[in-house]
Each structure stands twice: as C-alpha cells, then as structure tokens.
Scaffold this active site. Structure first.
Site, PDB file in Angstrom:
ATOM      1  N   GLY A  12       0.375  -1.092   0.250  1.00 28.84           N
ATOM      2  CA  GLY A  12      -0.301   0.057   0.002  1.00 28.84           C
ATOM      3  C   GLY A  12       0.323   1.369  -0.260  1.00 28.84           C
ATOM      4  N   GLY A  46      -0.670   4.949  -1.139  1.00 21.02           N
ATOM      5  CA  GLY A  46      -1.854   5.091  -0.171  1.00 21.02           C
ATOM      6  C   GLY A  46      -1.302   6.554   0.690  1.00 21.02           C
ATOM      7  CD  GLN A  47      -4.389   9.537   5.283  1.00 24.89           C
ATOM      8  OE1 GLN A  47      -4.892   8.278   5.843  1.00 24.89           O
ATOM      9  NE2 GLN A  47      -4.512  10.282   5.707  1.00 24.89           N
ATOM     10  NE  ARG A  59      -7.356  -3.520 -10.611  1.00 26.91           N
ATOM     11  CZ  ARG A  59      -7.811  -3.610  -9.812  1.00 26.91           C
ATOM     12  NH1 ARG A  59      -8.424  -2.441  -8.684  1.00 26.91           N
ATOM     13  NH2 ARG A  59      -8.535  -5.035  -9.676  1.00 26.91           N
ATOM     14  CG  ASP A  81      -3.883  -8.632  -5.923  1.00 25.94           C
ATOM     15  OD1 ASP A  81      -4.385  -8.376  -4.554  1.00 25.94           O
ATOM     16  OD2 ASP A  81      -4.596  -9.439  -7.591  1.00 25.94           O
ATOM     17  CE1 TYR A 136     -10.871   0.444   7.465  1.00 23.97           C
ATOM     18  CE2 TYR A 136     -11.549   1.445  10.160  1.00 23.97           C
ATOM     19  CZ  TYR A 136     -10.033   1.480   8.495  1.00 23.97           C
ATOM     20  OH  TYR A 136      -9.186   1.811   9.112  1.00 23.97           O
ATOM     21  CE  LYS A 149      -7.857  -1.898   9.282  1.00 27.02           C
ATOM     22  NZ  LYS A 149      -6.615  -2.179   9.161  1.00 27.02           N
TER      23      LYS A 149
HETATM   24  N1  SER Z   1      -9.552   7.043   9.051  1.00 25.17           N
HETATM   25  C1  SER Z   1      -9.990   5.689   9.380  1.00 25.17           C
HETATM   26  C2  SER Z   1     -10.759   5.556   8.251  1.00 25.17           C
HETATM   27  O1  SER Z   1     -12.159   6.907   8.390  1.00 25.17           O
HETATM   28  C3  SER Z   1     -10.736   4.737  10.268  1.00 25.17           C
HETATM   29  O2  SER Z   1      -9.537   4.355  10.359  1.00 25.17           O
HETATM   30  O3  SER Z   1     -12.186   5.223   7.513  1.00 25.17           O
END
Ligand code: SER
Length: 319
Positions: free
Chosen positions: A8, A11-12, A36, A53, A142, A146
């Site tokens: 990743g 990503g951010q 990607r 991947d 999500y 987690k």
């Molecule tokens: N920043 C994340 C989200 O908003 C939380 O872990 O999904």
C-alpha cells in the site's frame, strides 16, 4: 541488512512512510509496493518499487524472496466508507490480504506491522477514554476486518512466533496523499477546501467528536514500535495511540485563526455519520506510552498551522 517492504505504498500512509523509512534506513533498503495506484515520481526515483496484489500470495512472496525482506509494513487495506459500499471486496482485501502477509512472514521469518483503527470499536464500546481492553463489537465491515486482523496477528505471534506488532490509529490527517474513502476524511478535506475556496461543507454533524492524529506522529509511532524491545510488553498488536480529539466546529475555529473568513456548513452523510457515531471520542493510550514510549508531538493548533503552511506551498495558493 534485511530489507523493509511496504504494501500500500501509494496510499495515504504508505506514500509518506516509504520516504521516511528510506531516509532512515537507506533508499535501497526499502521496497515500496503498490497494486493499482500509479506511484509518484518521487517514490519511483528514490528506491525499488514493485507491483504486487496482496490477495495473490505468490506476487508478494516473490518480492519478499527476491529482496530478502525482514520486515513488512502491511498498509494495503480499504477504509471504512468504501468498505461499507463493497463489503465482500473489503473482506477479501483486508482479511485475505493480511492472511497472505502473515503466511509469507511465517515462512520467511519477517516481522510484520499492521495498523488497526478506532474502527475496531463499536456502539457498545465506552466512547470516552476508550480502554486498551474493552468491548469490541463493531457494526461495520471495516471494523469486523480490523478486530479479526488484531486477533489473527496475536495468533500468528503466539502460535508461530511471528514478530507481529501494531497500533490502533485514530483518523490520520496529512498533506501528501489524500485518504482513500474513510469516515475521518473530512478533517483532511477541510484544509484543502479552506485554502482553495475559503469554505467547506462537512459530511459529519456538528458535535461529532473523533480521535485524530497528524501524520508525522503516525510515522513516528510506526517506526518506534518496530524498533522497540518487546520483551516486557503485555500486548503486541493493537496498542491504542491517541493524540487529539475534536469535533468539526473545533477544527473550523482553528482554521479561522489563519483564514478569518473561512465558512463551514453541513450536509450530513448518514452512512459516514452512523460510522462516526459508533467510534470512540478519544482512546486511553497509557499502555503504548508505558510500554514503548509513545508520545505525540502535535495538537490541533500546531497541526493546523503546519497543514495550512504545507498545503499553501503545495497548492501554490497564499492564504
Ligand atoms: N481513518 C479511517 C477511516 O475513516 C479509520 O481508521 O476509515
């Protein structure tokens, strides 16, 4: 030295962690990987980059073997709002991806950092000073991934001796790469919009308190926890780490100290509001502070000054 690998990396978090690790351990020792998203020129020019991947284990294992990887920062994952829109894909990426990383780590004796989140808590969790050990019954996919991820990492440590470590991150605020569809993204967007247009329409309701952290502190947490001596730790994965807690009006007030005419209004998104309402206002993080010396540097005021300064330069707009 054994190499570090980041999944990743476009990503951010990954885009900034890759550069921070390259600066600390040497450019050639940090293998950035993505799926990607097109990597930035800076990432490509400064060290090795590979496409993998995580849901296809052989693509990951090949790179781990080729570069003799000793530590994996596993950041490839879907955030809360996009996960809620595509729950089956979120399970595949967040859980099967992590399972593959842990299996490769077990076979090749790698240490693994995995970020958990405030999303690992749910409506029945105490929202204020959320303890390290408490009720975890999230009602988002999500959150389900987690909590499962936290447990899977604990299991790989106790069963197979894999050196797994991790933290529960709050919402992360940063100025290099935008987050990819989370519930806390408003606290990033507000700075971009304040600079570009002097106004922002917030998708969370006034009074919605959430735990937040500035990216430099998140980078410090990820580096420090992997360098610390874990022999006396009570936990391995999912340490609560907290830095600041605020609601939309607090951040708007802080922005107005720099951009006095800034205007914020609201258009609440019910999906993200429900997610935010189920998450803590602020976590209690004494275990991380005591066991590996966690301490954030930024609060809302210092983060806001730095965000506005960095973004004005990046967007080339004077505030
Ligand atoms: N920043 C994340 C989200 O908003 C939380 O872990 O999904």
């Amino acid at each position: 030295m054994k190499k570090l690998l980041i999944t990743g990396a476009c990503g951010q978090i990954g885009s900034e962690l890759a550069m921070a690790l390259r600066q600390r351990y040497g450019n050639d020792n940090v293998v950035a990987t993505g799926h990607r998203t097109k990597p930035s020129q800076e990432l490509l020019d400064s060290g090795p980059f590979e496409f993998i991947d995580c849901t296809a284990v052989d693509t990951l294992e090949k790179v781990v073997k080729e570069y003799d990887v000793g530590t994996i920062y596993h950041l490839a994952a879907m955030l809360s709002a996009v996960a809620e829109a595509r729950p089956q894909l979120a399970w595949d990426v967040n859980i099967n991806g992590l399972y593959n990383v842990l299996e490769v780590a077990r076979k090749h004796k790698c240490a693994v950092f995995t970020p958990s989140s405030i999303g690992a808590f749910g409506p029945s969790t105490p929202h204020d000073n959320t303890p390290q050990e408490t009720i975890q019954r999230p009602n988002t996919i999500y959150g389900v991934t987690k909590v499962s991820g936290e447990l899977l990492c604990d299991y790989y440590h106790s069963k197979f001796g894999v050196d797994t470590r991790g933290v529960r991150f709050p919402g992360l605020i940063s100025n290099v790469t935008l987050p990819g569809g989370g519930t806390t993204d408003y606290a990033v967007e507000i700075y971009y919009e304040a600079i570009r247009h002097g106004r922002y329409t917030c998708f969370l309701r006034k009074g919605t308190y959430l735990d937040m952290m500035y990216m430099p502190d998140a980078l410090k947490a990820m580096i420090d926890i992997m360098e610390a001596d874990p022999s006396n730790w009570t936990y391995r994965n999912a340490f609560n780490v907290s830095a600041m807690s605020f609601e939309p009006e607090d951040i708007a007030r802080e922005v107005r100290k720099h951009i006095p005419d800034f205007v914020m209004d609201y258009n609440v998104d019910p999906v993200r509001q429900a997610i935010a309402d189920s998450w803590p206002n602020k976590m209690e993080d004494s275990a991380a502070r005591e066991q590996w010396g966690w301490k954030p540097d930024y609060d809302l005021a210092s983060m806001t000054s730095d965000m506005l300064e960095k973004l004005s330069a990046k967007l080339n707009i004077r505030t």
